[in-house]
Design an enzyme around this catalytic site. Sequence first.
Site, PDB file in Angstrom:
ATOM      1  N   GLN A 255      11.029  -5.186 -45.519  1.00  0.00           N
ATOM      2  CA  GLN A 255       9.579  -5.086 -45.415  1.00  0.00           C
ATOM      3  C   GLN A 255       8.892  -6.319 -45.971  1.00  0.00           C
ATOM      4  OE1 GLN A 255       7.600  -2.565 -43.785  1.00  0.00           O
ATOM      5  NE2 GLN A 255       9.684  -2.583 -43.011  1.00  0.00           N
ATOM      6  N   HIS A 258       7.990  -9.187 -43.580  1.00  0.00           N
ATOM      7  CA  HIS A 258       6.932  -9.042 -42.581  1.00  0.00           C
ATOM      8  C   HIS A 258       5.828 -10.068 -42.783  1.00  0.00           C
ATOM      9  CE1 HIS A 258       7.455  -5.849 -39.716  1.00  0.00           C
ATOM     10  NE2 HIS A 258       7.937  -5.036 -40.638  1.00  0.00           N
ATOM     11  N   GLU A 322       3.109   3.695 -46.724  1.00  0.00           N
ATOM     12  CA  GLU A 322       3.312   3.668 -45.274  1.00  0.00           C
ATOM     13  C   GLU A 322       4.729   4.150 -44.953  1.00  0.00           C
ATOM     14  OE1 GLU A 322       3.327   0.367 -41.635  1.00  0.00           O
ATOM     15  OE2 GLU A 322       3.642  -0.269 -43.712  1.00  0.00           O
ATOM     16  N   HIS A 323       5.706   3.526 -45.579  1.00  0.00           N
ATOM     17  CA  HIS A 323       7.115   3.912 -45.439  1.00  0.00           C
ATOM     18  C   HIS A 323       7.628   4.407 -46.792  1.00  0.00           C
ATOM     19  CE1 HIS A 323       6.544   0.505 -42.536  1.00  0.00           C
ATOM     20  NE2 HIS A 323       7.117   1.357 -41.714  1.00  0.00           N
ATOM     21  N   ASP A 356      11.661   1.460 -37.457  1.00  0.00           N
ATOM     22  CA  ASP A 356      10.957   0.309 -36.895  1.00  0.00           C
ATOM     23  C   ASP A 356      11.357   0.055 -35.450  1.00  0.00           C
ATOM     24  OD1 ASP A 356       9.242  -0.439 -38.860  1.00  0.00           O
ATOM     25  OD2 ASP A 356      10.409  -2.127 -39.596  1.00  0.00           O
ATOM     26  N   HIS A 415     -31.737  29.685 -28.327  1.00  0.00           N
ATOM     27  CA  HIS A 415     -30.335  30.111 -28.253  1.00  0.00           C
ATOM     28  C   HIS A 415     -30.251  31.618 -28.009  1.00  0.00           C
ATOM     29  CE1 HIS A 415     -29.544  26.168 -29.869  1.00  0.00           C
ATOM     30  NE2 HIS A 415     -28.225  26.375 -29.914  1.00  0.00           N
TER      31      HIS A 415
END
Length: 431
Positions: A255, A258, A322-323, A356, A415
């Site tokens: 990670q 990235h 996230e992960h 991924d 109504h």
Amino acid sequence: MQKYTNPKPETWAELLKRPTLQFDQIEETVQSIFKEIQAKGDAAIQKYTAYLDGVSVTNITVSPSEMEEALQLVPSELKEAIATAKQNIEAFHAAQKTMQVRVETQTDVVCWQEKKPIQKVGLYIPGGTAPLFSTVLMLAIPASLAGCQEIVLCSPPTKEGKIHPAILYAAQLCGVTKIYKVGGIQAIAGLTFGTSTIPKVYKIFGPGNQYVTAAKQYATQFGVAIDMPAGPSELLVIADETAIPKYVASDLLSQAEHGVDSQVLLVTNSKALMEEVTKELNNQLELLPRKEIAAKAIANSKLIYCESISDILDLVNEYGPEHLIICSKDEDFYLKGIQNAGSVFIGNFTPESAGDYASGTNHTLPTNGFSKNYSGINLDSFLKAITYQKISAVGIQNIGKTIEIMAEAEGLQGHKNAVTLRLTDLKSNKK
């Protein structure tokens, strides 16, 4: 990586901060580019592509000849790998289809719900330091399964003014209808407003850097929906003495590579593991082609020792990764207690890389703590639910009095009248 031992809960908010810019720090840039693209369309797109990407692209539309060239450039082995991943992703997302929900809530009062595809969607595919063709699979496959009519893809051009061939190959394979050589804020603005070349879409999907994330959030002010605020990638690993240090280190680095603004964390109740992972990180980092990027991300990342597994669980839920990888003998405890995570990977042999690329789950996930209130991409992300109801003469007589009483209590006589007129006519017809 920075090391912490038994941090107190009152320090967690500061400890768990992401290394990201705040929206107000880049808001002015986003707004000015949006304003110019709204006014000048393709001319502004080309201007900012030249200025920000350093490449002049006179025709931003990917041509049939470029598509054909890409098909020839992608190696057979990669095509086979993409085909396998596509099969798994399709299988997982196709299984998410739901049947029509139909209920007779009261005699002759029938309500039902049907899912309809979002007609026009825009897919943003990062292509800067790493061409993420895998993201094409993650977005275009569920879009196609959902039945979206127009699937528009934008990805930044290379210095040669092209899109990476693997991105084009995956796009063609997965049903993308239009592809444009444009990235960054200008791509999001183009999809938001539409230009003479790029069509306006109803919802924008895809990860990106902090500028893309801010642009997507700004796009919502112009009636365009987005999938989620998906920014720089992040990973948190829960591990104990049963974890294999070299595997943990490899996951953290996977990670970290990235981008320089990625963040990885190891939370453990084993000091011995922490030391072993540190050694492995240093050794493995030296072997990475993207060593410089990973090293900068690692500098913003943390090794956290917590003696109590309850504290570990609370800290993870506070962070909302996230992960999340869990390698622990207390696996069941964590699985039952985890409330906030984008995607969870369990055991020593479930690397985050599997999600991924090819296991079948989606890798477009909420970051920056948004897993507390957002889901990752799934089939429903490309659908909207429409509710229907049909009430017969018998049904309106069964439910009518309830509606009248409630409408009158709210002071909405119109109504009430809409029901009273019908009930009066039905009563008259019975005589």
